[in-house]
Design an enzyme around this catalytic site. Structure first.
Site, mmCIF file in Angstrom:
data_model
loop_
_atom_site.group_PDB
_atom_site.id
_atom_site.type_symbol
_atom_site.label_atom_id
_atom_site.label_comp_id
_atom_site.label_asym_id
_atom_site.label_seq_id
_atom_site.Cartn_x
_atom_site.Cartn_y
_atom_site.Cartn_z
ATOM 1 N N SER A 657 -8.125 93.570 48.529
ATOM 2 C CA SER A 657 -8.276 94.269 49.650
ATOM 3 C C SER A 657 -8.609 92.444 50.479
ATOM 4 C CB SER A 657 -9.143 94.363 50.706
ATOM 5 O OG SER A 657 -9.175 94.764 51.136
ATOM 6 N N ASP A 733 0.860 102.192 51.306
ATOM 7 C CA ASP A 733 -0.728 101.335 51.846
ATOM 8 C C ASP A 733 -0.278 101.458 52.983
ATOM 9 O OD1 ASP A 733 -2.970 100.075 52.319
ATOM 10 O OD2 ASP A 733 -3.104 98.215 50.690
ATOM 11 N N HIS A 765 -4.317 101.994 49.877
ATOM 12 C CA HIS A 765 -5.288 101.275 49.924
ATOM 13 C C HIS A 765 -5.770 100.226 48.289
ATOM 14 C CE1 HIS A 765 -6.382 97.390 51.163
ATOM 15 N NE2 HIS A 765 -7.482 97.236 51.011
#
Length: 792
Positions: A657, A733, A765
């Protein structure tokens, strides 16, 4: 402690409290050390490598993700019953760590028992609605099942939503009894028991409903949603859920007389087609996604009078803040019978806290208070009512988050706040107010007064608000703590952990004396981790110095049987984004234990921009991310290279991320040859692709900071790629959308830059599930070992 089934487990359908699993949110999907201690969490990815001497690893890779958890049983969503006689919590099953049941701990007897078996409530898993999937992704509970939240009603009732329906459990002498409140094809969510216990409320088909418990009468409290025009009621819009940690769109008054609710108009938000690519099909999802610089949803607020059924709009927006799409409804609280609304401007430099009273059927503002920052506002959930005219909240006006006391005049008075003061101060941050003892005028809060590495419980007093006493630390040093206070402020549930001890949960007197363990989680022969305890490693902590003179805390974890005469490969684990702190004295991630046993030195550093260090430390990244953070991480790499036992030619870096973004920005800006391998998971590659509230908080809009967006993107630096790179992304995602990686792939290919790729069909995600997380770990290991352990 021996767990005895003293309370009969409910063999009926039931429902529970809106106490959600507390996995803190950092905006881009990372986890704290508390969440990372859950072995199934891959929000901050893991990897492995070895030493110049082939290590003997007694911890099998597959065991990292199997049940029971290596960290032992860890109660979650801990809560006192309203009368304080019971502590309830969610607990993973030994045979399936992803499934949670509801347990109860009897304070008088000191015994715990299974209260609600989730498999009885939900014999077969229900296909979640898209809205529920998205909400769980926002709340970081995706991949978990069973009972994820529950809500205490009165002293003997618990609401439990599961399988898309609601169940109310009543606790009696003969055990719990349940009644199913809803049984529809629709998926009911965001269920709550109203504060006075008269109603159960919930969202169905994007409208707000309530059931009167005494009669069973169901009433729709808002108009029908209008999906064709993107109108919904009582729900939180995307950026509220993802970035503001506001997961609801309705709020009951303390006496159940009123309910405030949102009307969300997303017709202003761009429709961004998102390809949800699974193993056997591709679904095009028309997602309303507010990219940086583009319009937001319009959020209106109404208050319904429950007795009359009338709904009145509350005019919360400010005329000087521009159009409705440039104003955020951030917080809604009740101050006795008055509303308190926290709103934020598009620049996110002002938090406007306004007090509204009902007058002639209208809700009119009578007091307001602004917190202003030069960079951005950090939101907090803190708002506590002390009395009819006193309240507490927190803000960062002094450069660190501290507790603010306000005496609020009556609406009829023309005076401003008659008394305001800070209850805490100095150069350290409070984090949250956790409870009050109104009889003794004591405030209990958590913070970092003693060290940035440990989270502790403190007490102070508001009895003399003009000269508040210095806070007293209650919890002992050496561990980090999370706290749930009892209703009367006389005791608390404390969960502590340290690098040597996995999380332990106990019931404590307010002076810190242990009453009894709720979950001792002792590292004895019965503990899941005991067979691997012999090679357990503990990190060492220290500080380095940033270019502006501020301290950078780091941790370094050495392999078992470490030999200072030998050189080892090193793995830099990076997150680096705001609202996150990765260097703490907590129980370490099990993946770190695996790496160190494979012969890796594991290194972490909290760069400027990280959390819990005050505004000066955070603000370094304002309008230019991927710059100061990278330079700080390279300070850490230089330190690693200076150590005689680190092989400077075998240093790897990885992150997920924001950490994936930081991995890319660091390898692309570091001197050539700095890193021998890099793994970037679910990275942002261009901030113009990310959402308004998160991105603009740190970067302003692309229109007002074009140069900053360009410099903060990975694309200007792609020609510098020389390190072997593994790119990983979930193909469904909906947070850091897959386009971030596909654009990077195309640009790398166009420039003839080699890289490796692993994508996960159907995954969002986070990569979820035992088989997939094991596959992900093996993929990373194979890549890192190949580049950092050549010839082994």
């Amino acid at each position: 402690m021996t767990i005895k089934h003293t309370l009969p487990a409910l063999a009926l359908l039931l429902t529970g409290c809106s106490t959600d699993i507390n996995i803190p949110d950092f905006g881009l999907g990372t986890t704290t050390a508390q969440a990372a201690a859950t072995d199934q969490s891959l929000e901050e990815p893991a990897s492995v490598s070895a030493n110049t001497v082939e290590p003997t690893n007694s911890l099998p890779l597959e065991r990292l993700f199997q049940s029971p958890s290596l960290s032992g049983p860890t109660p979650r969503a801990l809560n006192f019953s309203p009368d304080g006689t019971m502590v309830t919590f969610l607990k993973p099953r030994e045979d399936d760590a992803a499934r949670l049941d509801l347990w109860a701990f009897d304070v008088a007897s000191g015994e715990a028992s299974l209260l609600v078996d989730s498999k009885i409530l939900e014999p077969e898993e229900v296909e979640l609605s898209e809205q529920e999937k998205a909400l769980r992704e926002r709340q970081r509970t995706a991949g978990q099942k069973g009972i994820l939240r529950y809500d205490w009603g009165g002293t003997d009732t618990i609401l439990i939503p599961i399988g898309g329906d609601l169940h109310l459990v009543t606790l009696g002498e003969d055990g719990p009894e349940a009644r199913q409140l809803t049984q529809t094809d629709a998926f009911e969510f965001d269920a709550k028991v109203s504060p006075a216990g008269k109603y159960v409320s919930f969202i169905r088909d994007n409208a707000l409903f309530a059931i009167e418990l005494a009669t069973g009468t169901e009433t729709q409290l808002t108009p029908d949603a209008d999906p064709d025009n993107a109108i919904s009621y009582g729900v939180a819009e995307f950026v509220a859920q993802e970035e503001m940690s506001r997961y609801t769109g309705y709020w009951w008054s303390p006496d159940d007389a009123y309910v405030a609710f949102t009307r969300v108009d997303e017709s202003t938000v761009d429709i961004v087609p998102r390809f949800d690519i699974s193993a056997d099909k591709v679904t095009v999802i028309e997602q309303r996604y507010p990219k940086a610089g583009r319009p937001n949803a319009i959020v209106d607020l109404f208050v319904r009078d429950i007795a009359s059924g009338d709904a009145t709009e509350v005019e919360w927006r400010r005329d000087d803040w521009g159009p409705a799409t440039d104003q955020y409804l951030a917080r809604v609280n009740w101050f006795n019978s008055h509303l308190v609304i926290g709103s934020v401007n598009r620049d996110q430099t002002v938090l406007h806290k306004a007090f509204y009273a009902r007058s002639n059927s209208l809700w009119q503002k009578y007091r307001d208070f602004d917190e202003t920052q030069k960079s951005w506002i950090n939101l907090s959930p803190d708002f506590f009512t002390i009395s009819d005219n006193e309240a507490l909240w927190t803000n960062e006006d002094q450069g660190y988050r501290h507790i603010f006391y306000a005496k609020i005049p009556d609406p009829s008075s023309k005076s401003e706040f008659s008394q305001t003061t800070y209850i805490t101060g100095e150069d350290w941050p409070a984090s949250n107010i956790v409870g009050l003892n109104r009889a003794e005028k004591n405030i209990y809060f958590t913070g970092y007064k003693d060290t940035p590495l440990e989270h502790h419980l403190y007490a102070t007093s508001y009895a003399s608000a003009l000269i508040p006493p210095l806070p007293i630390r209650i919890t002992p040093l050496g561990s980090s703590w999370s706290i749930t206070m009892s209703p009367d402020g006389q005791s608390y549930i404390g969960t502590s952990s340290s690098p040597e001890q996995p999380p332990q949960t106990g019931l404590y007197k307010i002076d810190g004396t242990l009453i009894t363990w709720i979950e001792e989680n002792k590292l004895d022969e019965s503990h899941p981790y005991f067979p691997y305890l012999e090679d357990h490693t503990v990190p060492e902590y220290g500080t380095l110095t940033a270019e502006d003179g501020q301290d950078l805390y780091y941790s370094i974890q050495l392999p078992p049987n470490f030999n200072p005469e030998q050189q080892y490969p090193a793995l830099v684990e990076v997150y680096g984004g705001p609202h996150a702190q990765m260097v703490t004295r907590n129980w370490e991630r099990m993946s770190d234990q695996y790496y160190s046993r494979e012969g890796y030195i594991v290194f972490r550093l909290d760069n400027r921009g990280s959390d819990n260090r005050g505004r000066k430390f955070e603000d370094a990244i304002y309008r230019r991310t991927g710059g100061p953070e990278v330079r700080d991480q390279l300070v850490g790499v230089d330190y690693l290279k200076s150590l005689p036992y680190v092989d400077a030619d075998r240093i790897g870096i990885q992150g997920w991320s924001y950490g994936g973004y930081m991995t890319l920005m660091t390898i692309l800006q570091a001197p050539e040859g700095t890193f021998a391998a890099a793994v970037s998971g679910a990275p942002v590659t261009d901030w113009a692709l990310y959402d308004t509230f998160y991105t603009e908080r740190y970067m302003d809009t692309p229109q007002d900071n074009a140069d900053g967006y360009e410099a903060s993107s990975v694309f200007p630096y792609i020609d510098n790629l020389s390190s072997p790179l593994l790119l990983i992304h979930g193909m469904a995602d909906d947070n850091v959308v897959f386009e971030n990686s596909t654009r990077l792939m195309a640009e790398l290919q166009e420039k003839g830059k080699h890289f490796e790729l692993m994508t996960y069909p159907g995954q969002r995600h986070g990569i979820r599930g035992e088989k997939l997380t094991t596959h992900l770990m093996r993929t990373r290991m194979e890549f890192l070992n190949r580049h950092l352990k050549p010839g082994e």
